[in-house]
Enzyme design. Structure first.
Site, PDB file in Angstrom:
ATOM      1  CB  CYS A   2     -72.492  25.979 -65.528  1.00  0.00           C
ATOM      2  SG  CYS A   2     -72.028  25.324 -67.157  1.00  0.00           S
ATOM      3  NE  ARG A  27     -70.281  25.933 -60.143  1.00  0.00           N
ATOM      4  CZ  ARG A  27     -69.879  24.933 -59.464  1.00  0.00           C
ATOM      5  NH1 ARG A  27     -69.194  24.991 -58.254  1.00  0.00           N
ATOM      6  NH2 ARG A  27     -69.991  23.797 -59.884  1.00  0.00           N
ATOM      7  CD1 TRP A  74     -65.204  27.785 -68.520  1.00  0.00           C
ATOM      8  CD2 TRP A  74     -65.381  25.584 -68.407  1.00  0.00           C
ATOM      9  NE1 TRP A  74     -63.901  27.246 -68.807  1.00  0.00           N
ATOM     10  CE2 TRP A  74     -64.038  25.876 -68.652  1.00  0.00           C
ATOM     11  CE3 TRP A  74     -65.723  24.197 -68.392  1.00  0.00           C
ATOM     12  CZ2 TRP A  74     -63.150  24.930 -69.062  1.00  0.00           C
ATOM     13  CZ3 TRP A  74     -64.822  23.006 -68.710  1.00  0.00           C
ATOM     14  CH2 TRP A  74     -63.512  23.583 -68.831  1.00  0.00           C
ATOM     15  CG  ASN A 100     -72.593  22.280 -63.033  1.00  0.00           C
ATOM     16  OD1 ASN A 100     -71.655  22.512 -63.759  1.00  0.00           O
ATOM     17  ND2 ASN A 100     -72.298  22.253 -62.002  1.00  0.00           N
ATOM     18  N   GLY A 101     -72.741  20.517 -66.115  1.00  0.00           N
ATOM     19  CA  GLY A 101     -72.336  19.115 -66.079  1.00  0.00           C
ATOM     20  C   GLY A 101     -72.402  18.705 -67.601  1.00  0.00           C
ATOM     21  CD  GLU A 483     -49.377  26.401 -56.802  1.00  0.00           C
ATOM     22  OE1 GLU A 483     -49.485  25.738 -57.696  1.00  0.00           O
ATOM     23  OE2 GLU A 483     -50.269  27.431 -56.639  1.00  0.00           O
ATOM     24  CE  LYS A 487     -51.776  29.832 -58.859  1.00  0.00           C
ATOM     25  NZ  LYS A 487     -52.079  28.612 -58.325  1.00  0.00           N
ATOM     26  CD  GLU A 490     -53.613  29.505 -62.270  1.00  0.00           C
ATOM     27  OE1 GLU A 490     -54.617  29.156 -62.625  1.00  0.00           O
ATOM     28  OE2 GLU A 490     -52.860  29.381 -61.052  1.00  0.00           O
ATOM     29  CG  HIS A 506     -30.287  16.254 -68.635  1.00  0.00           C
ATOM     30  ND1 HIS A 506     -29.240  15.954 -68.915  1.00  0.00           N
ATOM     31  CD2 HIS A 506     -30.251  16.471 -67.076  1.00  0.00           C
ATOM     32  CE1 HIS A 506     -28.609  15.106 -67.787  1.00  0.00           C
ATOM     33  NE2 HIS A 506     -29.356  15.785 -66.858  1.00  0.00           N
ATOM     34  CE  LYS A 605     -61.069  28.518 -56.503  1.00  0.00           C
ATOM     35  NZ  LYS A 605     -59.596  28.680 -56.319  1.00  0.00           N
TER      36      LYS A 605
HETATM   37  C1  F6R Z   1     -54.742  26.733 -60.392  1.00  0.00           C
HETATM   38  C2  F6R Z   1     -55.824  25.861 -59.913  1.00  0.00           C
HETATM   39  C3  F6R Z   1     -56.214  24.548 -60.358  1.00  0.00           C
HETATM   40  C4  F6R Z   1     -56.904  23.698 -59.359  1.00  0.00           C
HETATM   41  C5  F6R Z   1     -57.179  22.300 -59.967  1.00  0.00           C
HETATM   42  C6  F6R Z   1     -57.840  21.445 -58.985  1.00  0.00           C
HETATM   43  O1  F6R Z   1     -54.414  27.941 -59.794  1.00  0.00           O
HETATM   44  O2  F6R Z   1     -56.617  26.450 -58.856  1.00  0.00           O
HETATM   45  O3  F6R Z   1     -55.096  24.019 -60.950  1.00  0.00           O
HETATM   46  O4  F6R Z   1     -55.903  23.517 -58.414  1.00  0.00           O
HETATM   47  O5  F6R Z   1     -58.438  22.805 -61.145  1.00  0.00           O
HETATM   48  O6  F6R Z   1     -58.975  22.147 -58.200  1.00  0.00           O
HETATM   49  P1  F6R Z   1     -59.404  21.463 -56.922  1.00  0.00           P
HETATM   50  O7  F6R Z   1     -58.201  21.874 -55.803  1.00  0.00           O
HETATM   51  O8  F6R Z   1     -60.618  22.274 -56.714  1.00  0.00           O
HETATM   52  O9  F6R Z   1     -59.679  19.892 -56.978  1.00  0.00           O
END
Ligand code: F6R
Length: 610
Positions: A2, A27, A74, A100-101, A483, A487, A490, A506, A605
């Protein structure tokens, strides 16, 4: 996970809190709230949904007062709802908390409180903290908070205020991030620096196990057991405008376009003029002989950072001739891995706060491995845990979908390979100089790739009517495919899978039918023909094929329905330009679908809980 805020000073608190929460919404954003003290009473306003709802509520019915706390949530315990939104108060309404947590022992604490006659208004773990502080309160909020958190177990950050002591806020950090911003006659608290950067550049990072006592006159830091702590202030030099959208419709698009600059920043000061083969990393100090004796490298991370780790594996194994294991941090932390003193663990994390990555990093350290952090956030927990440090310098990344942080992770990995390869003796001066020369071209190469955005935008329409997309490649191209696929899923919410090109036949090939979009990344010369064979296999099933290939590839147009071009670079560096069209593709597919690109559903994030 959060965002939390606090303010004490001469100004109206609510607008400052809401503004800070807006910058923390990445967040979490399923509900938001504030508690403001007008000198006598605490008034709480909170609402399910995005911050805009709270903001509207406050416009209609403002809460006066010059100190307060705020929260954007969150959900972890209890569904998103008005009553589960923070702040939470004790039954008297005199003490309010934002948190937060996770409080791991909250059920036991709650049962204890219920047995003593307490009543609860939410399903959250956080509400027990308000009760505990109230129970411990005897006129001193600092001491009450200290005693309350002694009873709580978990990883969290907590901010507490009370109408009994207007103008005072107490905050605790137990793993989850917390910073204090010191202004003139006013003090701010936040989960991260960009939330308060436009108010002050004087930042005090609160460390694990510390409690901070805040009034308008300043912030006093102690360990949770009461020892005073002197902490140097961090002077933040980021431009506040960097954290704003800068004219783009979404932060994600802005951040994609910031990549040439971000790469430049990552390289700045690290490549020496006049010494073409030398890389200088100020915060990497391997002991003498360490690189030569290295028996294994472990790379650990989650999500996009893990995909950067897949590139690291190819680069490190190729240049350092040492085995490299890439492990999801959430798996590694519960394994019994063969990590030992002869190894180097590279933990990669944009935020430096991802709970699983931190846990895996701690495990590696416990087992005697040297820990190197590749992270974007200065002062993050990971950065302060590591023996060696490589800041990626991408600047604040606001969009949930990571782009510029990923690219700078890749650049950081090349720099690291250069340092290790030279120290290990596996990379001679000529090869190192060639790689450095290639790195120097990357900002321009990325810029040129970005200039082709309109072509990719035109391509996006071909993806929109589809429910499934596949990304394939071999070696480094597979890492890029992973990757690109993440993208796509998500932000567009189209189901997407990536796999090594040879794996398709396979099983997954059964899902490829007429018109199924298949994106093929084709930059690796050594396996080019092999990947073309896989492309033929999907063509034979009448898939719609899109290839990412070099400008000078004259072969590919014979095989793929559409070709997205990138400038020629050494194959080893190809992931840097090759990811750009895939980021843009995902962005434009999602934009055409009208999605909330910067805050995709169900995501946040920074994943600071397990
Ligand atoms: C996807 C994305 C997430 C983060 C993952 C790790 O676009 O951003 O998959 O890469 O949650 O986050 P960090 O790099 O902050 O440890």
């Amino acid at each position: 996970m959060c965002g939390i805020m606090g303010y004490v000073g001469p100004r109206e608190a609510a607008p400052i809190l809401v503004d800070g929460l807006r910058r923390l919404e990445y967040r979490g954003y399923d509900s938001a709230g504030v508690a403001v003290c007008d000198g006598r009473h605490l008034v709480v306003r909170k609402a399910e949904g995005k911050l805009a709802r709270l903001s509207e509520m406050l416009d209609v019915d403002p809460v006066p007062g010059s100190s307060g706390i705020g929260h954007t949530r969150w959900a972890t315990h209890g569904a998103p709802s008005d009553h589960n939104a923070h702040p939470h108060t004790d039954p008297s309404g005199e003490i309010a908390v934002v948190h937060n947590g996770i409080i791991e022992n909250f059920l036991a604490l709650k049962e204890e409180l219920l047995a003593a006659g307490a009543t609860f208004t939410s399903e959250t773990d956080s509400e027990v903290l308000a009760h505990l502080v109230a129970q411990e309160y005897d006129g001193d909020l600092l001491e009450a908070t200290r005693r309350a958190v002694a009873r709580a177990k978990g990883a969290y950050a907590l901010v507490v205020t009370s109408s009994r002591e207007p103008g005072r806020i107490v905050a605790v950090r137990m793993i989850s991030p917390l910073v204090v911003g010191l202004g003139k006659g006013e003090v701010f608290l936040a989960s991260d620096i960009p939330a308060i950067l436009h108010h002050t550049r004087d930042i005090m990072v609160v460390d694990n196990g510390e409690i901070v006592d805040v009034t308008a006159d300043g912030a006093h830091l102690q360990t949770i057991d009461g020892r005073p702590v002197q902490r140097d202030l961090l002077q933040i030099t980021w431009d506040a405008a960097q954290a704003e959208r800068g004219g783009y419709p979404h932060f994600m698009l802005k951040e994609i376009h910031e990549q040439p600059q971000a790469v430049t920043e990552t390289l700045t000061g690290r490549l020496l003029d006049g010494e073409p083969e030398t890389v200088v990393l100020d915060d990497v100090h391997f002991p003498p002989g360490f690189a030569r004796a290295l028996d294994r490298i472990w790379v650990t991370a989650c999500g996009t950072a893990l995909h950067a780790g897949l590139v690291a594996k190819e680069v490190f194994e190729g240049l350092l001739r040492v085995p490299v294991e890439v492990a999801y941090a959430h798996e590694l932390r519960y394994r019994d891995p063969l990590i030992g003193p002869g190894s180097l663990t590279v933990a990669i994390s944009q935020s430096g706060e991802t709970a699983d990555t931190l846990a895996a990093a701690y495990l590696a350290k416990e087992r005697g491995s040297r820990l190197l952090a590749v992270t974007n956030v200065v002062g993050s927990t990971l950065s302060r845990t590591a023996d060696d440090l490589l800041y990626t310098r991408a600047g604040p990344e606001i969009a949930v979908a990571s782009t510029k942080a990923y690219m700078t992770m890749l650049v950081g990995e090349y720099l690291l390979a250069l340092v290790l390869g030279r120290e290990r003796g596996t990379l001679d001066a000529t090869a190192a100089a060639a790689l450095v020369a290639g790195l120097r071209t990357l900002p321009r190469v990325v810029e040129e790739t970005l200039a082709r955005e309109e072509d990719i935008k035109a391509l996006a329409a071909g993806f929109n009517g589809h429910d499934h997309v596949y990304f394939i490649g071999r070696g480094l191209d597979y890492a890029v495919a992973m990757e690109g696929s993440l993208k796509m899923k998500e932000i567009s919410y189209i189901h997407s899978e990536a796999m090594p090109a040879g794996e398709l036949k396979h099983g997954t090939l059964a899902l490829v039918t007429e018109g199924t979009p298949v994106v093929v990344v084709l930059t690796q010369t050594a396996v080019y023909d092999k990947t073309i064979s896989a492309l033929q296999e999907v063509k034979a099933r009448r898939a719609f094929t899109v290839a990412v290939a070099y400008d000078d590839d004259t072969e590919i147009a014979k095989h793929a329905d559409r070709v997205v071009r990138i400038p020629r670079v050494p194959d080893l560096l190809a992931p840097v330009p090759a990811i750009v069209p895939l980021q843009l593709l995902a962005y434009h597919v999602a934009a055409a679908r009208g999605h909330d690109i910067d805050q995709p559903r169900n995501l946040a994030k920074s994943v600071t809980v397990e």
